[in-house]
Enzyme design. Structure first.
Site, short mmCIF file in Angstrom:
data_model
loop_
_atom_site.label_atom_id
_atom_site.label_comp_id
_atom_site.label_asym_id
_atom_site.label_seq_id
_atom_site.Cartn_x
_atom_site.Cartn_y
_atom_site.Cartn_z
N LEU A 79 11.24 1.40 7.19
CA LEU A 79 10.68 1.77 5.89
C LEU A 79 11.32 3.10 5.50
CD1 LEU A 79 8.39 1.19 3.75
CD2 LEU A 79 7.10 2.95 4.97
N ARG A 135 -7.68 -20.34 -2.41
CA ARG A 135 -6.67 -20.19 -1.37
C ARG A 135 -5.61 -21.29 -1.43
NH1 ARG A 135 -4.99 -21.37 3.63
NH2 ARG A 135 -4.21 -19.63 4.88
N ARG A 163 8.17 4.21 -4.78
CA ARG A 163 8.26 3.22 -3.69
C ARG A 163 7.25 2.10 -3.91
NH1 ARG A 163 7.62 5.25 2.40
NH2 ARG A 163 5.47 5.45 1.71
N GLU A 169 12.07 2.31 14.21
CA GLU A 169 11.13 3.35 13.74
C GLU A 169 9.83 3.20 14.52
OE1 GLU A 169 9.83 2.67 9.67
OE2 GLU A 169 9.87 0.52 9.97
N HIS A 213 -1.10 -21.22 -0.74
CA HIS A 213 -0.03 -20.28 -0.39
C HIS A 213 0.80 -19.82 -1.59
CE1 HIS A 213 -1.14 -21.59 3.57
NE2 HIS A 213 -0.22 -20.84 4.16
N LYS A 259 6.56 -1.97 1.83
CA LYS A 259 5.38 -1.41 2.51
C LYS A 259 4.19 -2.36 2.35
CE LYS A 259 3.21 3.14 3.14
NZ LYS A 259 3.33 3.25 4.58
N TYR A 315 0.84 -1.20 0.00
CA TYR A 315 0.00 0.00 0.00
C TYR A 315 0.87 1.24 0.00
CZ TYR A 315 0.95 0.84 4.98
OH TYR A 315 1.56 1.12 6.17
N1 PLP Z 1 7.52 3.71 8.94
C1 PLP Z 1 6.39 2.97 8.91
C2 PLP Z 1 6.38 1.62 9.55
C3 PLP Z 1 5.24 3.47 8.28
O1 PLP Z 1 4.12 2.73 8.25
C4 PLP Z 1 5.27 4.77 7.71
C5 PLP Z 1 4.10 5.32 7.05
O2 PLP Z 1 3.07 4.73 6.93
C6 PLP Z 1 6.46 5.48 7.78
C7 PLP Z 1 7.57 4.93 8.39
C8 PLP Z 1 6.57 6.87 7.18
O3 PLP Z 1 6.58 6.80 5.77
P1 PLP Z 1 6.07 8.00 4.86
O4 PLP Z 1 6.84 9.21 5.30
O5 PLP Z 1 6.39 7.59 3.48
O6 PLP Z 1 4.60 8.14 5.13
#
Ligand code: PLP
Length: 285
Positions: free
Chosen positions: A207, A100, A52, A182, A102, A149, A33
């Protein structure tokens, strides 16, 4: 104005928008996403978000459901149909619908695409930024590929709920070596006593936030000293400032971590300045 969602080629009422029960996003979290800020009806940093998205999809070997220009047009259309001036647009791509099993479905199975948009209460966001937010630290328990993501966000969900129940806004994951990776939905930053801006390098454990990239550009342009290195919660407790970044919250000052007040307990000047200047450095399209 009633909300509209885009689901696999159709614009449908949000309240009845649905995907098949055997969508692999629903069955396996087999999808990715993006969340893009909308400001003044325009997309913020759409190019970087789509870059991304393409990377996340290629890491999982899922096809881009349509060309980039068409995808950007769908994002804009959903924003327009929902009358969103300031808020976010959300897009999700999964490996599609299949019996379904895997292993990947048969080649040619169409990926699913869902896009929604919603307004943000900008005044409430600004009030929050004036106060700053609280953070708690929790052990890192996610898979190593957090650079993708994916919609597989269960550890993030549990961490965010833990933060909420502790009266905090965000949870920072702390890895086995004792360093902050993070937040559950944000990147983590501190400003040291000598004014250096510190954030973890994007190579592993986080991320690569788009807001993070824009803030790094902004900080460089403003002549601030940036150090990309990991930091511990203990260092953060004694920092001059702390803040978090994400497309939905931009730069949000942190005033308390694990019950430790950061500096004088008020948002610091670096975080405030970066928040105010953020859109000078972001791309609007
Ligand atoms: N880290 C995580 C785990 C996130 O889910 C997000 C945003 O959803 C971010 C960092 C920040 O990313 P962005 O600045 O691209 O929104």
């Amino acid at each position: 104005m009633s909300r509209i969602a885009y689901v696999n080629g159709r614009y449908v009422p949000h309240r009845t928008a649905s995907v098949h029960v055997e969508d692999r996003g629903y069955q396996f979290s087999d999808g990715v996403y993006e969340v893009c800020e909308v400001r003044g009806g325009h997309l913020v940093d759409a190019r970087r978000h789509l870059d991304r998205l393409e990377r996340s999809l290629s890491e999982l070997r899922i096809a881009l459901p349509m060309g980039r220009a068409a995808l950007a047009a769908v994002l804009r259309e959903v924003v327009a149909r929902n009358g969103v001036k300031d808020g976010i647009v959300y897009l999700q791509v999964t490996r599609g619908v299949a019996r379904r099993d895997h292993a990947f479905p048969a080649p040619g199975t169409a990926p699913s695409l869902v896009v929604t948009a919603r307004r943000a209460d900008m005044a409430a966001q600004e009030r929050l930024a004036e106060q700053g937010v609280r953070v708690i630290c929790v052990p890192e328990n996610r898979w190593p590929r957090v650079d993708i993501k994916t919609v597989g966000l269960l550890p993030n969900v549990l961490a965010k709920q833990q933060a909420k129940e502790a009266g905090a806004r965000e949870a920072w994951f702390v890895d086995a070596s004792g360093h902050v990776t993070e937040g559950s939905s944000t990147n983590a930053w501190i400003v040291t006593g000598d004014g250096r801006i510190v954030t973890r390098p994007a190579e592993n454990g986080i991320l690569k936030g788009i807001t993070r990239a824009v803030v790094l550009d902004a900080a460089k342009a403003l002549g601030l000293v940036i150090v990309e290195r990991a930091f511990t919660p203990q260092e953060a407790y004694g920092a001059r400032e702390a803040f978090i970044t994400a497309a939905s919250t931009l730069v949000m000052p942190v005033v308390e971590i694990d019950g430790h007040t950061i500096a004088d307990g008020r948002p610091g000047p670096v975080a405030r300045d970066l928040r105010h200047r953020f859109h000078t450095f972001a791309e609007v399209s």
